[in-house]
Structure formats: C-alpha cells, structure tokens
Write a protein that holds these residues in place. Sequence first.
Motif, PDB file in Angstrom:
ATOM      1  N   UNK A 151       0.789  -1.229   0.000  1.00  0.00           N
ATOM      2  CA  UNK A 151       0.000   0.000   0.000  1.00  0.00           C
ATOM      3  C   UNK A 151       0.819   1.276   0.000  1.00  0.00           C
ATOM      4  N   UNK A 152       2.120   1.174  -0.258  1.00  0.00           N
ATOM      5  CA  UNK A 152       2.957   2.363  -0.259  1.00  0.00           C
ATOM      6  C   UNK A 152       3.388   2.672  -1.675  1.00  0.00           C
ATOM      7  N   UNK A 153       3.354   3.953  -2.003  1.00  0.00           N
ATOM      8  CA  UNK A 153       3.642   4.376  -3.367  1.00  0.00           C
ATOM      9  C   UNK A 153       5.086   4.087  -3.756  1.00  0.00           C
ATOM     10  N   UNK A 154       5.266   3.930  -5.047  1.00  0.00           N
ATOM     11  CA  UNK A 154       6.620   3.749  -5.595  1.00  0.00           C
ATOM     12  C   UNK A 154       7.437   4.982  -5.213  1.00  0.00           C
ATOM     13  N   UNK A 155       8.629   4.774  -4.746  1.00  0.00           N
ATOM     14  CA  UNK A 155       9.493   5.890  -4.397  1.00  0.00           C
ATOM     15  C   UNK A 155      10.940   5.473  -4.610  1.00  0.00           C
TER      16      UNK A 155
END
Length: 162
Positions: free
Chosen positions: A94-98
């Motif tokens: 659930x964490x955005x691509x970074x």
Amino acid sequence: MSEHNTNELVRKIFEAYLENKNLRKTPERFAILEEIYSRNDHFDVETLYIHMKNQKYRVSRATVYNTLELLVSCDLVTKHQFGKNMAQFEKSYGYRQHDHVICIECGKVVEFCDPRIHQIQSMVGELLKFDIKHHSLNLYGFCLDCSVKQKMKENALAESHN
C-alpha cells in the motif's frame, strides 16, 4: 486506507501465505509484522531485533531474520542493499513507488518521489516493448551534515599544510 485497515489486510495476506506454504502461524511472526507496519523508516535486522527486545517481545535474531525473509517473499516488505554490506528493509504494501538518496558516509536514507521518473519508466517500457512493473533507483552522495564535516576536514588539512 487507514492504518488499522492496512494492518488487518497485511495480516490476512501473511496468514494466507503461511497457510499456502504450510508454515506455522506463530505469535512472534505476527508481532514482527505488526512492528514493521507501525514503523515509517528503513531498518536493518539488528535495529528491529533490539527494538522488539526493548518492547519486551520474546523473539530471537533468527526469528526476526527468517520472518523478514518470509515477508519479502510475499511482497509485504522490500529488501534494499544500500551498500556497506547491510540489508535494509521497509514495509511495502500500500505504499507508493518511491526512490532513495543514500549518504555514503553516514548511511542516512531519504525517500523521494518524482513523477518524471514514472514517465521515463513508461517511455522506456514502450520503446523496448517491456511491461515494466516496478523500478529501483538509488542515488548515492553526501548528506548536508557529512558534506559540511568533509569540507571542515579538508580546510583543516589545508591549513595544517600552510
């Protein structure tokens, strides 16, 4: 999605993964998962182990290490090699691509997100006929604190030669 909903969902994903692999669903494994999803940083095995010991969890280093490998296998945790021969981990569901900037002196890791990188990824995928699912970009240099310390050392060295 709220933190509570995310925690419930990652627990269910992990439970299903363990069942599918015929592995035991131990309280220690779920405590480690919970601890990781309560964090907002990158961490290594030793840091997580010590933190859990300080929180009075009864876990061994081996359990922490093995559970992390399971969590990486089911895509709930991402493993990074930022240099210095020490793997670092971060929650990934659930964490955005970074992407990351890493100080080669002190090891500080800073996350950043730039939509132009996603555009480049899409363009390269189109050009080379690849269905790109994700990428990893790590930039290495000196953080501000380490840059200042380095310049102070260089100035002191130059003055001592005069």
